[in-house]
Write an enzyme that holds these catalytic residues in place. Structure first.
Site, mmCIF file in Angstrom:
data_model
loop_
_atom_site.group_PDB
_atom_site.id
_atom_site.type_symbol
_atom_site.label_atom_id
_atom_site.label_comp_id
_atom_site.label_asym_id
_atom_site.label_seq_id
_atom_site.Cartn_x
_atom_site.Cartn_y
_atom_site.Cartn_z
ATOM 1 N N HIS A 48 0.835 -1.202 0.000
ATOM 2 C CA HIS A 48 0.000 0.000 0.000
ATOM 3 C C HIS A 48 0.872 1.256 0.000
ATOM 4 C CE1 HIS A 48 -2.809 2.858 2.215
ATOM 5 N NE2 HIS A 48 -3.521 2.494 1.166
ATOM 6 N N GLU A 75 1.177 -0.723 -4.932
ATOM 7 C CA GLU A 75 -0.026 0.102 -5.066
ATOM 8 C C GLU A 75 0.360 1.547 -5.356
ATOM 9 O OE1 GLU A 75 -3.886 2.130 -3.440
ATOM 10 O OE2 GLU A 75 -1.965 2.234 -2.422
ATOM 11 N N HIS A 90 -1.076 10.188 -2.971
ATOM 12 C CA HIS A 90 -2.384 9.810 -2.439
ATOM 13 C C HIS A 90 -3.339 10.986 -2.316
ATOM 14 C CE1 HIS A 90 -5.373 9.189 0.750
ATOM 15 N NE2 HIS A 90 -5.479 7.987 0.215
ATOM 16 N N GLN A 189 -7.928 -0.012 -9.778
ATOM 17 C CA GLN A 189 -8.895 0.042 -8.675
ATOM 18 C C GLN A 189 -9.438 1.457 -8.572
ATOM 19 O OE1 GLN A 189 -7.011 0.394 -4.859
ATOM 20 N NE2 GLN A 189 -5.015 0.804 -5.786
#
Ligand code: G3P
Ligand code: CA
Length: 313
Positions: A48, A75, A90, A189
């Site tokens: 992650h 990710e 992010h 995703q």
């Protein structure tokens, strides 16, 4: 399961492929995509934001450590710069993880590359601080792909796609140009069903995962899903999961909200019964990892791929 992915090996009759001189490349492409889908049936360690428990998220140290720790997928969260570059970060804004200010989308690539995306980690995590993290740069998707190519697999999230109408097209064009779809190297995703369906319309061979976020409903009546993509877990029907399975190979749910479970083993069982993989996020404690392994999940997002590697070895 995505029907296109299931049938790619037989999409063109062999005689047609031979006539077009495409048999060998098609077979190789089909084999790679089939291999990726087969691998997804096994447990997947999804790093992650890289090994972001050990190093500043979405920087080279985080990705390098994730690879060393046995991650199956790196990710990446994507936003876009003012000049249209796909940036791996992010947050919509720069303040938390860099020394910059404002939105990512307000700054051109050159300005974003000048920021320090590592020093914050040392300040926030003195026990894990390393001098080398100071001055770590924000990365572009192109840079990450240039470095790793098909040596790794990428689990890419379209972040706030409503802010970036061009994001899906730019992403798919990049992945295609670099051969990462045909080589079975990428999962996409999103919390946005619309974003995933845009990706599917652009390239139906990319495995997609629908993210979901369950939290208490404002009216106090149980849980609600952030974008309304499913009802509360207690009310999900097979038809709800089947609707997701029309375009996605799996779901990525949160597991806990404010210390309380929002899903249970029954959620995993029902998703499986409707053909969906389950990849919960973000699981960092070994006890929680083991509990989810016991539920039969198919992979996990974790900031600590080393901890998960130890459990699933
Ligand atoms: O992509 C899975 C998980 O990362 C979603 O939450 O906020 O960490 O991107 P977030
Ligand atoms: Ca993410």
């Amino acid at each position: 399961m995505n029907r296109t992915l299931m049938t790619i090996a037989t999409r063109l009759p062999l005689v047609t492929a031979l006539a077009l001189g495409l048999a060998a490349p098609l077979t190789a492409q089909a084999d790679a995509l089939e291999q990726q889908l087969a691998d997804l049936q096994d447990f997947q360690i999804i790093a992650h934001r890289g090994a972001s428990g050990h190093a500043p998220e979405h920087t080279w140290p985080a990705y390098e450590q994730a690879r060393e720790m046995g991650a199956d997928y790196l990710e990446l969260d994507l936003h876009m710069s003012a000049d249209g570059e796909l940036m791996v970060i992010h947050d919509t804004t720069l303040e938390r993880t860099t020394d910059g200010e404002g939105k990512v989308s307000e700054h051109p690539l050159e300005a974003l590359k000048a920021l320090d995306a590592g020093a914050w980690f040392n300040e926030a995590n003195p026990e894990r601080a390393q001098e080398a993290y100071n001055g770590a740069q924000l990365l572009t998707l192109d840079e990450v792909i240039d470095r790793y190519g098909t040596d790794v697999r990428y689990y890419i999230e379209t972040k706030s796609p409503e802010n970036y109408p061009e994001l899906q097209r730019a992403l798919v064009e990049t992945l295609e140009a670099e051969g990462l779809v045909d080589s079975g190297s990428v999962v996409i995703q999103s919390f946005s069903r619309d974003s995933l369906q845009q990706v599917q319309a652009l390239n139906a061979d990319i495995p997609l995962v629908q993210l979901v976020w369950y939290s208490p409903a404002e009216d106090g009546e149980g849980l609600t899903e952030w974008t309304g993509v499913t009802p509360a877990p207690a009310k999900i029907t097979d038809a709800d999961f089947q609707a997701i399975a029309e375009y996605a190979v799996g779901v990525g749910p949160n597991v806990v909200y404010d210390g309380e479970d929002v899903i249970d083993a029954g959620f995993v069982e029902q998703a499986h019964a409707n053909g969906l993989l389950v990849h919960p996020y973000t699981i960092n404690e070994p006890e929680q990892m083991q509990r989810l392994l016991d539920w039969g999940v198919d992979g996990m997002f974790t900031n600590f791929p080393d901890r998960l590697s130890e459990l699933v070895e």
